[in-house]
Each structure stands twice: as structure tokens, then as C-alpha cells.
Scaffold this active site. Structure first.
Site, PDB file in Angstrom:
ATOM      1  N   LYS B 171       0.833  -1.210   0.000  1.00  9.52           N
ATOM      2  CA  LYS B 171       0.000   0.000   0.000  1.00  9.52           C
ATOM      3  C   LYS B 171       0.868   1.261   0.000  1.00  9.52           C
ATOM      4  O   LYS B 171       0.575   2.230  -0.707  1.00  9.52           O
ATOM      5  CB  LYS B 171      -0.930   0.004   1.213  1.00  9.52           C
ATOM      6  CG  LYS B 171      -1.789   1.267   1.360  1.00  9.52           C
ATOM      7  CD  LYS B 171      -2.875   1.355   0.318  1.00  9.52           C
ATOM      8  CE  LYS B 171      -3.455   2.743   0.140  1.00  9.52           C
ATOM      9  NZ  LYS B 171      -4.036   3.358   1.331  1.00  9.52           N
ATOM     10  N   LYS B 239       1.247  12.086   5.749  1.00 12.56           N
ATOM     11  CA  LYS B 239       1.442  11.043   6.776  1.00 12.56           C
ATOM     12  C   LYS B 239       1.948   9.758   6.112  1.00 12.56           C
ATOM     13  O   LYS B 239       2.903   9.123   6.588  1.00 12.56           O
ATOM     14  CB  LYS B 239       0.089  10.807   7.485  1.00 12.56           C
ATOM     15  CG  LYS B 239       0.104   9.798   8.603  1.00 12.56           C
ATOM     16  CD  LYS B 239      -0.420   8.414   8.229  1.00 12.56           C
ATOM     17  CE  LYS B 239      -1.828   8.388   7.668  1.00 12.56           C
ATOM     18  NZ  LYS B 239      -2.263   7.040   7.274  1.00 12.56           N
TER      19      LYS B 239
END
Lengths: 302, 302
Positions: B171, B239
Site C-alpha cells: 500500500k 502522513k
């Protein structure tokens, strides 16, 4: 139409052949004569000994050489096209060069009553061979229209962007996209591989999601085969990156990620990858990560 | 199945609703209770006052929160899931967090006879609402199989990559691709606009060539409308970029272009774009190039 085709390399060679196949009367010239000879062998085009000789009795001069200096040589050298420029002569330049230089070349030709259109191409070697190039074009509308039969012999689509140099600006922006799409793919692959994810798995995920791109679709199979033979040589992509950054500086544009990519390509070229495909940038990142031995297939050895 | 769904934000909210619609017995919890209430209003799911209460009599706990600290809180706080963990309890974590932290969470749960699968998602808010997410999964095969009815209620496809943490590694590599595809698009657009090429022209060229990508297909219309409302907030992409760079450092991987992108996103966040979509990075580049006033639509104002 009577066409002089100047520059018969990876792209220009098959483009010239496709013009002959479409019935045009083509004279070719190349700096390294052997490459012009290959085109003659393939399709019977005449070979000229200089750009001026090739252009002397043609209506259209098509240029496809590697950089700004090479276009300058072809146009402005003693045996260059400018010497035989006259009203009605139209130069189409498919080289990816400085937009500002191209505007200057156009101005020089107009002084002699001739004209120039910048028409860089996209579609890679494979597209050139298949006659499926896409032309990104800047110049006068009536000049672009004159080129229509030639565009359709070599390509599938023409984007007329605006005035002189604008085809080149759009082309540079395109190659910027390609360089960064591939950079993201390569950095992502190295990260994934370090975590145990295989190349095939990443390619499947990419193909099934919004990450899919024409660039990775095209390059993926080469990466899986570890085939870094030049299709779009790294040295030429680096040349284009320099053109982008030059244009950016001239126009006060900040392109931070591209600047970093320029540094990586410069290191890659210094480490002997200039003649490999730009996809070989992956092998440099892998080396930095201690992932594999570098060793892309040397280009000349194949 | 009896499912506790913890974290009902942009992604988790519609995911929980789709579980209820597929006939599952869902209890929701969210740090900000009002968002859990919205899910109850939409589909009748029960609302719990803590993760432990939600998980107490469920077989499956699904987590979808914003970062590693939030998962830690949900699992390990006094009223967290670990306190009610028991053999047979299976935690599925769709948050994008540190792969190493996720492996540690899995180990903690296994000490109690429970298990954890990392199953981050891709497909954006729109995909969450349509039940068309793609799950990238790491964990034990038998645990992944147990989740099948829930995956199919929320998504269209599951990629089982390997052991714990590997879904997350893949991911992160995916989001690296997305960030750099968009960066190339944005830097290319600014370069092109400075040369007089219009956004619409660039989008047409991109769509017709190997530059085409799912990312630009999705973001293009938003860019044309100058709509930078958060779909994937810039703060969350930043992030994720930090997670990628942390993982890269831990594994001695050099990701030079991503490092530059991290700097740009950091400046963007400092300049007030944290709550906008990550596509608002374009407005920062435009500002640096003196192209437009920055002013993406403030998120809360809409």
C-alpha cells in the site's frame, strides 16, 4: 510530395520509411551515412550527401535529430537547409529541442520566405515503426495543414497546440510526466521489494487500480525480463530534462521533483547507463538499496 | 457476521454502511461520537462507547483510523480491543500505518489467541461508497479467508500479498506511485501553462498517449473545476509519505524523488493546505511560478 528527411535514427528511420510506403518521394540524409543507407535499403529512398542537397528541390524538409545543436547544424551550417531556403519551403522539425531556439530557427527561415513548424512526436520506436506516432504541433495553421498528408503517413493523431514553440513546450511537459511516472514506479518497486513484495505483485496491483498508466503498461514487461535495451535512451531523456529545466528557469518556474530526477539521471549517466533505456534508472535505485547487482544489458552488446 | 467497526470517517463510514447493507450485524465506534451517530442514522448500526465494548461479543473487529497512534489507541488503551481479545477474535486493520507497528500489534493479539490481518484499501471515498474498494492484504491465509464475506461486501478485489505487514508495504508503494504521478502531472502543467498551453490541451494529450493514468483521469476534472475539496486529504498523503520514508530508512532504501515531494508537501501543509485534497499541491507550484492566486476552496467552508 517531395520530402527531404534529415536524421534517420531510432525514430527518423522508420518515419522516413513510412513516408516512402505512403507514396511520397523521399530523399534522406543522416550525419552517419550508414543509417541513411539502411533506409535506402529498406525502401529505396534516395540518399543525399548534405542537408542542402536533400532540400534543394523539395517542398518539405522533415527533421528528426537528437538535440538543439544538431538542428542548428542541419539548418545553419554551410551545407544546411537555410542556404537553399526559398518561398514555399516548409520545414517540419520533429526533434525535441529548446522551444526558444525553435522560435529563432522559424524566424531565420521566414526571412527567406520559408516557414517552420515544430512537431515533436510521442509513441516511441514501436509507434514510429507502426506509423502510430502522435504529433504535438506548434506553428502557423496553414503550414500545419500542408503537412497533413505526411502526418497521416507517419502518425495516428495531430495535436495543434498553438504558435511556434508551443508543440515543444507541450512535449517537454509530456516527458516530464513520463519521467516522474516512471520514477514513482521505480522508487515504489524498490520499497516494495525490500518488504518482500514481488515485481509481479506490484504490476498486478498497479494494473487493477488508479495507479495504472500507459508508461508502466509499456515498461512493465521489459522490467520483468530485466531488458534495459534502449528504446528511449536515458541520455535523451536527460537531455529533455535539461530542456525542461532551462525553460523553467527562463520562465521562473520551480520544478522541485524534476530537479531531483535530473540529479539521479546525471548519476546514472556517469555510472554508464546513458546508452541504456531510461528505465535502467531502476537498476541504480536497486543498487543504492543493495537489492541486486546493477548490470543492465549493455546496449551495444545486443 | 458480528462485526465491530472502529473508525467511521471518510472511508470507514461508508464501509460500515456497506457491511450493514450486506446483512452483517455491525456495532460502530468512532473517537468523535457524532460520526458514529451518522452511520447509525444511515443504516441502523449500533453505536458503542468504546472499542472494547464494540468488540466484546463480536467475531471480527474492523479498524479504519487515520494513523499508527490511532490504531495503538484503539487496540492497546485501557478500553481497547486487546482487553477483550480471546481465541477466535480476528482484527482486520484497513488503516494505512507502519508495517512494523502492524506486525507488533499482530504479535500482541496472538498472545491472547486472537489474530490480525493488515488490509489497507485503495479506491478513494467514491470507491468506499460504491463498495468497490480494493484490499491489499497481509496475514495468515486462513484469517484472510475468514474475512472473505466482509471483503466482498465492501470491495471488488482482494490482493493477498504475503505475511503480516506486507499489505501495508504494498500500500505504501502504491501511494508513492500516486504521489509521484500527480507530482509529474502538476509540475508538467505549470511548465506547460507558462508556455501558453492550456490545462484542457494537456489533459487531452495525456488521455491520448502513454501518459494516461488512473490518477490523472480521476483528478483531471477536479483540477479543471479548481475544486480542491479533500477526497484524499493532503495531510493524510503526507502522513503516508512519512511512513514510506520511515520504512525506507529502516531498510536502507534511498527514495530521492519522494524525499523532495515530502519537502513540498510539508511546505504545503504549513501554508494551510493540510485539509485540502493532495491535488492542491498544484496550487503551491502555481504560486511559486506566479501563475494564479493560490486560494483552493477552504474545506470546511463547503
Amino acid at each position: 510530395m517531395k520530402v527531404a528527411f534529415l536524421g534517420t535514427g531510432i525514430m527518423g528511420g522508420p518515419m522516413a520509411v513510412n513516408l516512402v510506403k505512403a507514396g511520397h518521394d523521399v530523399t534522406v540524409w543522416n550525419r552517419t551515412a550508414a543509417k541513411a543507407q539502411l533506409v535506402q535499403d529498406a525502401c529505396g529512398a534516395r540518399v543525399a550527401i548534405s542537408p542542402a542537397e536533400a532540400a534543394a528541390d523539395c517542398q518539405i524538409v522533415w527533421i528528426c535529430v537528437s538535440d538543439t545543436a544538431a538542428v542548428e547544424r542541419v539548418l545553419l551550417a554551410e551545407d544546411g537547409v537555410l542556404g537553399v531556403a526559398r518561398p514555399g519551403l516548409l520545414v517540419a522539425d520533429s526533434s525535441t529541442i529548446s522551444p526558444v531556439a525553435s522560435q529563432n530557427f522559424a524566424a531565420r527561415l521566414r526571412e527567406r520566405g520559408a516557414d517552420l513548424v515544430d512537431c515533436p512526436v510521442t509513441g516511441s520506436k514501436r509507434g514510429a515503426e507502426a506509423g502510430e506516432l502522435i504529433f504535438i504541433v506548434g506553428g502557423k495553421q496553414e503550414s500545419i495543414e500542408r503537412l497533413e498528408p505526411l502526418f497521416s503517413a507517419m502518425g495516428q493523431r495531430v495535436f495543434a497546440i498553438g504558435g511556434n514553440g508551443m508543440g515543444l513546450v507541450a512535449k517537454l511537459a509530456m516527458n516530464l510526466n513520463i519521467a516522474l511516472i516512471f520514477q514513482g514506479f521505480a522508487e515504489g518497486l524498490v520499497l516494495a521489494e525490500k518488504g518482500g513484495v514481488r515485481v509481479r505483485q506490484m504490476l498486478e496491483i498497479i494494473g487493477a487500480t488508479m495507479l495504472r498508466s500507459g508508461v508502466v503498461e509499456y515498461k512493465g514487461p521489459f522490467i520483468e525480463r530485466r531488458d534495459f535495451t534502449a528504446n528511449f535512451p536515458l541520455a535523451l531523456m536527460l537531455k529533455d530534462i535539461h530542456l525542461m529545466l532551462d525553460f523553467a528557469r527562463e520562465n521562473r518556474v520551480k520544478l522541485p521533483a524534476l530537479e531531483t530526477v535530473e540529479e539521479i539521471y546525471t548519476v546514472a549517466a556517469e555510472e554508464g547507463l546513458a546508452g541504456a533505456d531510461y528505465a535502467a534508472i531502476l537498476t541504480l535505485l536497486e543498487k543504492w538499496a543493495g537489492l541486486r547487482s546493477p548490470a543492465p544489458t549493455p546496449v551495444e552488446a545486443r
